[in-house]
Design an enzyme around this catalytic site. Structure first.
Site, PDB file in Angstrom:
ATOM      1  CG  ASP A  15      -2.886  -0.028   1.642  1.00 23.30           C
ATOM      2  OD1 ASP A  15      -2.118  -0.600   1.744  1.00 23.30           O
ATOM      3  OD2 ASP A  15      -3.656   0.437   2.425  1.00 23.30           O
ATOM      4  CE  LYS A  18       3.476   3.274  -1.514  1.00 24.96           C
ATOM      5  NZ  LYS A  18       2.064   3.067  -1.236  1.00 24.96           N
ATOM      6  CD  GLN A 226       4.169   3.603   5.929  1.00 30.48           C
ATOM      7  OE1 GLN A 226       4.996   4.417   5.615  1.00 30.48           O
ATOM      8  NE2 GLN A 226       4.023   2.470   6.100  1.00 30.48           N
TER       9      GLN A 226
END
Length: 432
Positions: A15, A18, A226
Protein backbone atom coordinates in the site's frame (compact mmCIF):
# COMPACT_ATOMS: atom_id res chain seq x y z
CA UNK A 1 18.22 7.42 -25.91
CA UNK A 2 18.26 3.97 -24.29
CA UNK A 3 15.97 3.50 -21.31
CA UNK A 4 16.70 1.73 -18.05
CA UNK A 5 14.62 -1.29 -17.15
CA UNK A 6 13.30 -0.47 -13.67
CA UNK A 7 11.79 -2.63 -10.93
CA UNK A 8 9.24 -0.74 -8.81
CA UNK A 9 9.06 -2.43 -5.44
CA UNK A 10 7.29 -1.76 -2.16
CA UNK A 11 9.58 -1.40 0.86
CA UNK A 12 6.97 -1.68 3.62
CA UNK A 13 3.85 -3.84 4.20
CA UNK A 14 2.35 -2.88 0.85
CA UNK A 15 0.00 0.00 0.00
CA UNK A 16 2.95 2.35 -0.50
CA UNK A 17 1.71 3.94 -3.72
CA UNK A 18 3.47 1.83 -6.34
CA UNK A 19 0.62 2.22 -8.80
CA UNK A 20 0.89 6.00 -8.87
CA UNK A 21 4.66 5.83 -9.47
CA UNK A 22 4.33 3.28 -12.27
CA UNK A 23 1.56 5.31 -13.92
CA UNK A 24 3.67 8.48 -13.67
CA UNK A 25 6.80 6.88 -15.16
CA UNK A 26 5.00 4.73 -17.77
CA UNK A 27 4.99 7.35 -20.59
CA UNK A 28 8.79 7.05 -20.66
CA UNK A 29 8.85 3.29 -21.40
CA UNK A 30 7.37 0.80 -23.84
CA UNK A 31 6.07 -1.80 -21.41
CA UNK A 32 4.89 -2.44 -17.86
CA UNK A 33 4.98 -5.99 -16.47
CA UNK A 34 3.40 -7.43 -13.31
CA UNK A 35 5.53 -10.27 -11.90
CA UNK A 36 3.86 -11.62 -8.71
CA UNK A 37 0.75 -11.58 -6.58
CA UNK A 38 -2.83 -11.61 -7.73
CA UNK A 39 -6.04 -9.61 -7.44
CA UNK A 40 -5.52 -9.32 -3.68
CA UNK A 41 -3.47 -6.18 -4.33
CA UNK A 42 -5.08 -2.93 -5.51
CA UNK A 43 -3.28 -0.01 -7.12
CA UNK A 44 -5.14 3.32 -7.09
CA UNK A 45 -4.57 5.94 -9.80
CA UNK A 46 -6.07 9.44 -9.71
CA UNK A 47 -6.03 11.45 -12.94
CA UNK A 48 -7.92 14.75 -13.13
CA UNK A 49 -10.00 13.76 -10.13
CA UNK A 50 -11.08 10.40 -11.57
CA UNK A 51 -10.07 7.35 -9.54
CA UNK A 52 -9.08 4.07 -11.19
CA UNK A 53 -8.48 0.98 -9.05
CA UNK A 54 -6.43 -1.74 -10.73
CA UNK A 55 -6.12 -5.25 -9.31
CA UNK A 56 -4.45 -7.43 -11.94
CA UNK A 57 -3.85 -5.04 -14.81
CA UNK A 58 -0.45 -3.32 -14.76
CA UNK A 59 -0.55 0.36 -13.88
CA UNK A 60 0.59 1.44 -17.33
CA UNK A 61 -2.76 0.48 -18.83
CA UNK A 62 -4.05 4.07 -18.97
CA UNK A 63 -1.30 5.08 -21.42
CA UNK A 64 -2.28 4.08 -24.99
CA UNK A 65 1.27 3.47 -26.26
CA UNK A 66 2.28 1.15 -23.38
CA UNK A 67 2.04 -2.64 -23.74
CA UNK A 68 1.08 -4.35 -20.48
CA UNK A 69 2.23 -7.81 -19.48
CA UNK A 70 1.09 -10.24 -16.80
CA UNK A 71 4.04 -12.53 -16.14
CA UNK A 72 4.12 -16.16 -15.08
CA UNK A 73 4.67 -15.22 -11.42
CA UNK A 74 1.15 -13.75 -11.17
CA UNK A 75 -1.83 -15.89 -10.19
CA UNK A 76 -4.78 -14.91 -12.37
CA UNK A 77 -8.46 -14.95 -11.45
CA UNK A 78 -10.06 -14.80 -14.92
CA UNK A 79 -13.42 -13.62 -13.62
CA UNK A 80 -11.81 -10.73 -11.73
CA UNK A 81 -9.65 -9.86 -14.74
CA UNK A 82 -12.67 -9.78 -17.04
CA UNK A 83 -14.55 -7.45 -14.68
CA UNK A 84 -11.53 -5.15 -14.50
CA UNK A 85 -11.15 -5.04 -18.30
CA UNK A 86 -14.88 -4.38 -18.74
CA UNK A 87 -14.71 -1.48 -16.27
CA UNK A 88 -11.95 0.19 -18.28
CA UNK A 89 -13.49 -0.48 -21.68
CA UNK A 90 -16.80 1.00 -20.50
CA UNK A 91 -14.81 4.22 -20.06
CA UNK A 92 -13.35 3.98 -23.57
CA UNK A 93 -9.95 2.59 -22.50
CA UNK A 94 -9.09 -0.29 -24.84
CA UNK A 95 -7.25 -2.67 -22.55
CA UNK A 96 -7.34 -6.01 -24.38
CA UNK A 97 -5.43 -4.81 -27.43
CA UNK A 98 -2.42 -3.93 -25.25
CA UNK A 99 -2.54 -6.78 -22.74
CA UNK A 100 -0.33 -9.89 -22.96
CA UNK A 101 -0.64 -12.76 -20.46
CA UNK A 102 1.73 -15.67 -19.87
CA UNK A 103 0.19 -19.07 -20.43
CA UNK A 104 2.18 -20.27 -17.43
CA UNK A 105 0.16 -18.14 -14.99
CA UNK A 106 -1.62 -20.27 -12.36
CA UNK A 107 -5.40 -19.85 -12.37
CA UNK A 108 -7.31 -18.93 -9.21
CA UNK A 109 -10.09 -21.50 -9.21
CA UNK A 110 -13.34 -21.40 -7.20
CA UNK A 111 -12.08 -24.10 -4.83
CA UNK A 112 -9.06 -21.93 -3.98
CA UNK A 113 -11.38 -19.17 -2.78
CA UNK A 114 -13.45 -21.67 -0.79
CA UNK A 115 -10.36 -23.12 0.89
CA UNK A 116 -8.96 -19.68 1.71
CA UNK A 117 -12.14 -18.45 3.35
CA UNK A 118 -12.81 -21.69 5.23
CA UNK A 119 -9.28 -21.73 6.65
CA UNK A 120 -9.51 -18.17 7.94
CA UNK A 121 -12.87 -18.94 9.53
CA UNK A 122 -11.42 -22.03 11.23
CA UNK A 123 -8.43 -20.08 12.59
CA UNK A 124 -10.69 -17.55 14.31
CA UNK A 125 -8.69 -15.01 16.29
CA UNK A 126 -5.43 -16.54 15.02
CA UNK A 127 -6.26 -15.84 11.36
CA UNK A 128 -3.50 -14.63 9.04
CA UNK A 129 -5.59 -11.76 7.66
CA UNK A 130 -5.76 -12.83 4.02
CA UNK A 131 -8.15 -11.16 1.61
CA UNK A 132 -9.99 -14.47 1.19
CA UNK A 133 -9.55 -14.40 -2.58
CA UNK A 134 -7.78 -17.72 -3.00
CA UNK A 135 -4.28 -16.41 -3.65
CA UNK A 136 -2.42 -18.59 -1.12
CA UNK A 137 -4.10 -21.88 -2.08
CA UNK A 138 -3.41 -21.14 -5.76
CA UNK A 139 0.30 -20.76 -5.06
CA UNK A 140 0.17 -23.96 -2.99
CA UNK A 141 -1.25 -25.90 -5.93
CA UNK A 142 1.44 -24.44 -8.17
CA UNK A 143 4.21 -25.70 -5.89
CA UNK A 144 2.45 -29.05 -5.42
CA UNK A 145 2.36 -29.38 -9.23
CA UNK A 146 -1.38 -29.89 -9.34
CA UNK A 147 -2.33 -26.37 -10.40
CA UNK A 148 -4.43 -25.38 -13.38
CA UNK A 149 -2.57 -22.92 -15.61
CA UNK A 150 -3.92 -20.61 -18.27
CA UNK A 151 -2.62 -22.93 -20.99
CA UNK A 152 -4.84 -25.66 -19.52
CA UNK A 153 -7.89 -23.43 -20.02
CA UNK A 154 -7.11 -23.38 -23.74
CA UNK A 155 -7.36 -27.20 -24.04
CA UNK A 156 -11.02 -28.15 -23.53
CA UNK A 157 -10.38 -31.84 -24.25
CA UNK A 158 -8.06 -32.32 -21.25
CA UNK A 159 -9.25 -29.60 -18.86
CA UNK A 160 -12.25 -31.46 -17.30
CA UNK A 161 -10.10 -34.41 -16.25
CA UNK A 162 -7.44 -32.17 -14.72
CA UNK A 163 -10.04 -30.24 -12.75
CA UNK A 164 -11.76 -33.43 -11.55
CA UNK A 165 -8.54 -34.81 -10.11
CA UNK A 166 -7.61 -31.70 -8.12
CA UNK A 167 -11.22 -30.97 -7.10
CA UNK A 168 -11.52 -34.41 -5.52
CA UNK A 169 -8.61 -33.48 -3.26
CA UNK A 170 -9.91 -30.02 -2.33
CA UNK A 171 -13.48 -31.20 -1.77
CA UNK A 172 -12.17 -33.82 0.66
CA UNK A 173 -10.33 -31.11 2.61
CA UNK A 174 -13.28 -28.72 2.52
CA UNK A 175 -15.72 -31.32 3.83
CA UNK A 176 -13.65 -33.43 6.22
CA UNK A 177 -11.15 -30.98 7.67
CA UNK A 178 -12.61 -27.50 7.29
CA UNK A 179 -16.27 -28.39 7.71
CA UNK A 180 -17.29 -26.43 4.62
CA UNK A 181 -19.44 -27.23 1.59
CA UNK A 182 -18.07 -29.13 -1.39
CA UNK A 183 -18.03 -27.59 -4.86
CA UNK A 184 -19.91 -28.97 -7.84
CA UNK A 185 -17.54 -30.38 -10.47
CA UNK A 186 -19.70 -29.57 -13.51
CA UNK A 187 -20.13 -25.93 -12.47
CA UNK A 188 -16.38 -25.50 -11.94
CA UNK A 189 -15.54 -27.10 -15.30
CA UNK A 190 -18.15 -25.03 -17.14
CA UNK A 191 -16.82 -21.81 -15.68
CA UNK A 192 -13.21 -22.71 -16.50
CA UNK A 193 -14.08 -23.54 -20.11
CA UNK A 194 -15.71 -20.13 -20.55
CA UNK A 195 -12.59 -18.45 -19.18
CA UNK A 196 -10.44 -20.16 -21.78
CA UNK A 197 -12.42 -18.69 -24.65
CA UNK A 198 -12.08 -15.18 -23.23
CA UNK A 199 -8.37 -15.39 -22.44
CA UNK A 200 -7.14 -17.16 -25.59
CA UNK A 201 -6.49 -13.97 -27.65
CA UNK A 202 -4.48 -12.46 -24.79
CA UNK A 203 -2.03 -15.32 -24.22
CA UNK A 204 1.53 -14.66 -25.40
CA UNK A 205 5.17 -15.64 -24.91
CA UNK A 206 5.70 -12.93 -22.32
CA UNK A 207 9.36 -13.78 -21.74
CA UNK A 208 10.26 -13.51 -25.43
CA UNK A 209 8.36 -10.27 -25.97
CA UNK A 210 9.80 -8.57 -22.90
CA UNK A 211 13.34 -9.64 -23.76
CA UNK A 212 12.90 -8.17 -27.24
CA UNK A 213 11.80 -4.82 -25.74
CA UNK A 214 14.81 -4.86 -23.39
CA UNK A 215 17.17 -5.65 -26.28
CA UNK A 216 15.78 -2.69 -28.24
CA UNK A 217 16.49 -0.34 -25.30
CA UNK A 218 12.87 0.83 -25.12
CA UNK A 219 12.46 0.40 -21.35
CA UNK A 220 10.38 -1.91 -19.18
CA UNK A 221 8.86 -1.20 -15.78
CA UNK A 222 8.52 -4.30 -13.63
CA UNK A 223 5.65 -3.65 -11.22
CA UNK A 224 5.56 -5.39 -7.86
CA UNK A 225 2.52 -5.98 -5.67
CA UNK A 226 2.32 -6.02 -1.86
CA UNK A 227 5.61 -5.05 -0.18
CA UNK A 228 8.96 -6.34 1.05
CA UNK A 229 7.80 -6.98 4.62
CA UNK A 230 5.04 -9.26 3.29
CA UNK A 231 7.50 -11.41 1.33
CA UNK A 232 6.94 -15.13 1.95
CA UNK A 233 10.63 -15.66 2.82
CA UNK A 234 11.84 -12.33 4.20
CA UNK A 235 8.69 -10.84 5.72
CA UNK A 236 7.06 -11.11 9.14
CA UNK A 237 6.24 -14.79 8.65
CA UNK A 238 3.61 -16.21 8.98
CA UNK A 239 1.80 -12.86 8.62
CA UNK A 240 2.88 -12.53 5.01
CA UNK A 241 1.56 -12.98 1.50
CA UNK A 242 2.05 -16.16 -0.54
CA UNK A 243 4.63 -14.95 -3.05
CA UNK A 244 8.05 -13.34 -3.22
CA UNK A 245 7.61 -9.56 -3.31
CA UNK A 246 11.29 -8.70 -3.79
CA UNK A 247 13.01 -7.14 -6.79
CA UNK A 248 14.66 -10.47 -7.59
CA UNK A 249 11.26 -11.96 -8.34
CA UNK A 250 10.93 -9.63 -11.33
CA UNK A 251 13.27 -11.94 -13.20
CA UNK A 252 11.70 -15.25 -12.16
CA UNK A 253 8.17 -13.90 -12.54
CA UNK A 254 8.56 -12.71 -16.13
CA UNK A 255 11.39 -14.72 -17.68
CA UNK A 256 13.72 -11.73 -18.11
CA UNK A 257 17.30 -12.27 -16.97
CA UNK A 258 18.53 -10.34 -13.91
CA UNK A 259 21.25 -8.60 -15.94
CA UNK A 260 18.48 -6.79 -17.82
CA UNK A 261 17.39 -4.98 -14.64
CA UNK A 262 19.19 -1.64 -14.44
CA UNK A 263 17.55 0.15 -11.51
CA UNK A 264 15.49 -0.80 -8.45
CA UNK A 265 13.14 1.94 -7.27
CA UNK A 266 11.86 1.41 -3.74
CA UNK A 267 8.53 2.96 -2.76
CA UNK A 268 7.90 4.10 0.81
CA UNK A 269 5.34 6.27 2.49
CA UNK A 270 6.56 9.18 4.61
CA UNK A 271 5.13 7.13 7.48
CA UNK A 272 4.26 3.41 7.76
CA UNK A 273 1.05 1.41 7.40
CA UNK A 274 0.06 -2.20 7.72
CA UNK A 275 -3.18 -4.01 6.91
CA UNK A 276 -4.26 -7.29 8.46
CA UNK A 277 -2.65 -9.15 11.33
CA UNK A 278 0.97 -9.27 12.42
CA UNK A 279 3.54 -7.26 14.40
CA UNK A 280 4.06 -3.56 13.68
CA UNK A 281 6.75 -1.94 15.90
CA UNK A 282 5.94 1.72 15.16
CA UNK A 283 2.14 1.40 15.19
CA UNK A 284 0.29 4.36 16.69
CA UNK A 285 -2.92 3.45 18.47
CA UNK A 286 -3.48 6.99 19.77
CA UNK A 287 -5.01 10.15 18.34
CA UNK A 288 -1.98 10.77 16.12
CA UNK A 289 -2.42 7.37 14.46
CA UNK A 290 -6.10 8.03 13.90
CA UNK A 291 -5.28 11.48 12.50
CA UNK A 292 -2.78 10.03 9.99
CA UNK A 293 -5.27 7.34 8.97
CA UNK A 294 -8.00 9.91 8.34
CA UNK A 295 -5.72 12.36 6.50
CA UNK A 296 -4.17 9.59 4.43
CA UNK A 297 -7.50 7.89 3.66
CA UNK A 298 -5.89 4.69 4.83
CA UNK A 299 -8.36 2.12 3.63
CA UNK A 300 -7.53 -0.64 1.15
CA UNK A 301 -8.38 0.39 -2.43
CA UNK A 302 -9.23 -3.20 -3.28
CA UNK A 303 -10.66 -4.56 -0.02
CA UNK A 304 -11.76 -1.49 1.93
CA UNK A 305 -9.94 -2.77 5.02
CA UNK A 306 -8.66 -0.13 7.45
CA UNK A 307 -4.88 0.21 7.59
CA UNK A 308 -2.93 0.49 10.82
CA UNK A 309 -0.68 3.57 10.88
CA UNK A 310 2.63 4.40 12.51
CA UNK A 311 5.84 6.40 12.22
CA UNK A 312 8.43 5.77 9.53
CA UNK A 313 10.59 2.74 10.36
CA UNK A 314 14.24 3.14 9.31
CA UNK A 315 15.45 -0.35 10.41
CA UNK A 316 12.70 -1.91 8.28
CA UNK A 317 13.65 0.31 5.33
CA UNK A 318 17.32 -0.62 5.70
CA UNK A 319 16.37 -4.29 5.51
CA UNK A 320 14.30 -3.62 2.40
CA UNK A 321 17.13 -1.66 0.76
CA UNK A 322 19.57 -4.52 1.30
CA UNK A 323 17.47 -7.46 0.16
CA UNK A 324 16.08 -5.64 -2.90
CA UNK A 325 19.29 -3.88 -3.96
CA UNK A 326 17.40 -0.58 -4.01
CA UNK A 327 19.09 2.21 -5.99
CA UNK A 328 16.73 5.07 -5.13
CA UNK A 329 13.56 5.80 -3.19
CA UNK A 330 10.21 7.40 -3.96
CA UNK A 331 8.68 8.93 -0.81
CA UNK A 332 4.89 8.99 -0.99
CA UNK A 333 2.15 10.88 0.89
CA UNK A 334 4.42 13.55 2.33
CA UNK A 335 1.40 15.85 2.44
CA UNK A 336 -0.39 13.58 4.94
CA UNK A 337 2.05 14.78 7.62
CA UNK A 338 1.19 18.46 6.98
CA UNK A 339 0.14 20.15 10.22
CA UNK A 340 1.68 17.76 12.72
CA UNK A 341 3.68 19.69 15.36
CA UNK A 342 6.21 16.85 15.58
CA UNK A 343 7.20 14.03 13.24
CA UNK A 344 9.02 10.98 14.59
CA UNK A 345 11.22 8.39 12.91
CA UNK A 346 12.18 5.02 14.36
CA UNK A 347 15.98 4.79 14.14
CA UNK A 348 16.50 1.46 15.93
CA UNK A 349 14.99 -1.14 18.24
CA UNK A 350 15.66 -2.69 21.59
CA UNK A 351 14.90 -6.40 21.82
CA UNK A 352 15.52 -7.30 25.44
CA UNK A 353 19.13 -6.30 26.05
CA UNK A 354 19.92 -6.31 22.32
CA UNK A 355 20.12 -3.16 20.19
CA UNK A 356 19.06 -3.64 16.56
CA UNK A 357 19.43 -1.42 13.49
CA UNK A 358 17.70 -3.87 11.12
CA UNK A 359 14.23 -5.41 11.23
CA UNK A 360 14.59 -9.01 12.46
CA UNK A 361 13.27 -11.95 10.43
CA UNK A 362 10.00 -13.53 11.53
CA UNK A 363 6.95 -12.28 13.40
CA UNK A 364 7.95 -13.41 16.88
CA UNK A 365 11.24 -11.50 16.87
CA UNK A 366 9.63 -8.39 15.36
CA UNK A 367 6.88 -8.46 18.00
CA UNK A 368 9.54 -8.13 20.71
CA UNK A 369 11.07 -4.99 19.18
CA UNK A 370 10.63 -1.72 21.04
CA UNK A 371 11.28 1.28 18.76
CA UNK A 372 13.68 4.10 19.58
CA UNK A 373 12.67 7.42 18.01
CA UNK A 374 14.28 10.57 16.73
CA UNK A 375 12.00 13.61 16.59
CA UNK A 376 11.80 16.29 13.91
CA UNK A 377 9.85 19.55 13.90
CA UNK A 378 6.69 19.40 11.84
CA UNK A 379 5.54 21.94 9.28
CA UNK A 380 2.39 24.02 9.05
CA UNK A 381 2.81 25.24 5.46
CA UNK A 382 0.97 22.74 3.21
CA UNK A 383 3.00 20.52 0.89
CA UNK A 384 -0.09 19.22 -0.90
CA UNK A 385 0.22 19.59 -4.66
CA UNK A 386 3.72 21.10 -4.62
CA UNK A 387 5.87 20.01 -7.56
CA UNK A 388 9.28 21.43 -6.70
CA UNK A 389 11.64 20.40 -3.89
CA UNK A 390 12.59 24.04 -3.27
CA UNK A 391 8.91 24.91 -2.75
CA UNK A 392 8.61 22.50 0.19
CA UNK A 393 8.66 23.99 3.70
CA UNK A 394 12.12 24.03 5.26
CA UNK A 395 11.09 21.50 7.94
CA UNK A 396 9.79 19.06 5.29
CA UNK A 397 13.03 19.36 3.32
CA UNK A 398 14.99 18.75 6.54
CA UNK A 399 12.88 15.66 7.28
CA UNK A 400 13.44 14.19 3.82
CA UNK A 401 17.17 14.93 3.90
CA UNK A 402 17.47 13.23 7.29
CA UNK A 403 15.57 10.16 6.06
CA UNK A 404 17.82 9.94 3.03
CA UNK A 405 20.92 10.08 5.25
CA UNK A 406 19.58 7.53 7.73
CA UNK A 407 18.81 5.02 4.99
CA UNK A 408 21.88 5.71 2.85
CA UNK A 409 19.94 5.74 -0.44
CA UNK A 410 19.05 8.82 -2.52
CA UNK A 411 15.46 9.98 -2.89
CA UNK A 412 14.55 10.30 -6.56
CA UNK A 413 10.82 11.11 -6.31
CA UNK A 414 8.41 12.68 -3.79
CA UNK A 415 4.62 12.50 -3.93
CA UNK A 416 2.61 15.38 -2.51
CA UNK A 417 -0.90 14.24 -3.41
CA UNK A 418 -2.97 11.49 -5.00
CA UNK A 419 -3.16 13.16 -8.43
CA UNK A 420 -0.76 11.87 -11.08
CA UNK A 421 1.04 15.21 -11.42
CA UNK A 422 1.39 15.92 -7.68
CA UNK A 423 4.91 14.59 -7.97
CA UNK A 424 8.41 16.02 -7.47
CA UNK A 425 11.11 14.42 -9.63
CA UNK A 426 14.66 14.83 -8.33
CA UNK A 427 16.27 12.50 -10.86
CA UNK A 428 14.81 10.01 -13.34
CA UNK A 429 15.01 6.30 -12.56
CA UNK A 430 14.44 5.51 -16.26
CA UNK A 431 16.56 7.87 -18.35
CA UNK A 432 20.31 7.42 -18.45
Amino acid sequence: MAKRNVVVIGTQWGDEGKGKVVDWIAPQVAAVARFQGGHNAGHTLVINGQKTVLRLLPSGILHPHVTCFIGNGVVVAPDALQIEINELEARGIQARGRLRISGACPVVMPYHVAIDQAREAKRGAAKIGTTGRGIGPTYEDKVARRGIRITDLLNPSTLPEKISEVLDYHNFVLKNYLGASELDRDLVVSQALSWGGYLAPLVADVSAELNAICAAGKGVLFEGAQGTLLDIDHGTYPYVTSSNCLAGQASAGTGVGPREINHVLGITKAYTTRVGSGPFPTELTDETGAWIAKRGNEFGSNTGRARRCGWLDIPALKRAVEINGIDSLAVMKLDVLDGLPEVKVCVGYTNGATLLDRLPVGAEEVARCVPAYESFPGWTTPTHGLRSFDALPEQARHYLTAVQQLIGVPISMISTGAERDDTILLHSPVNY
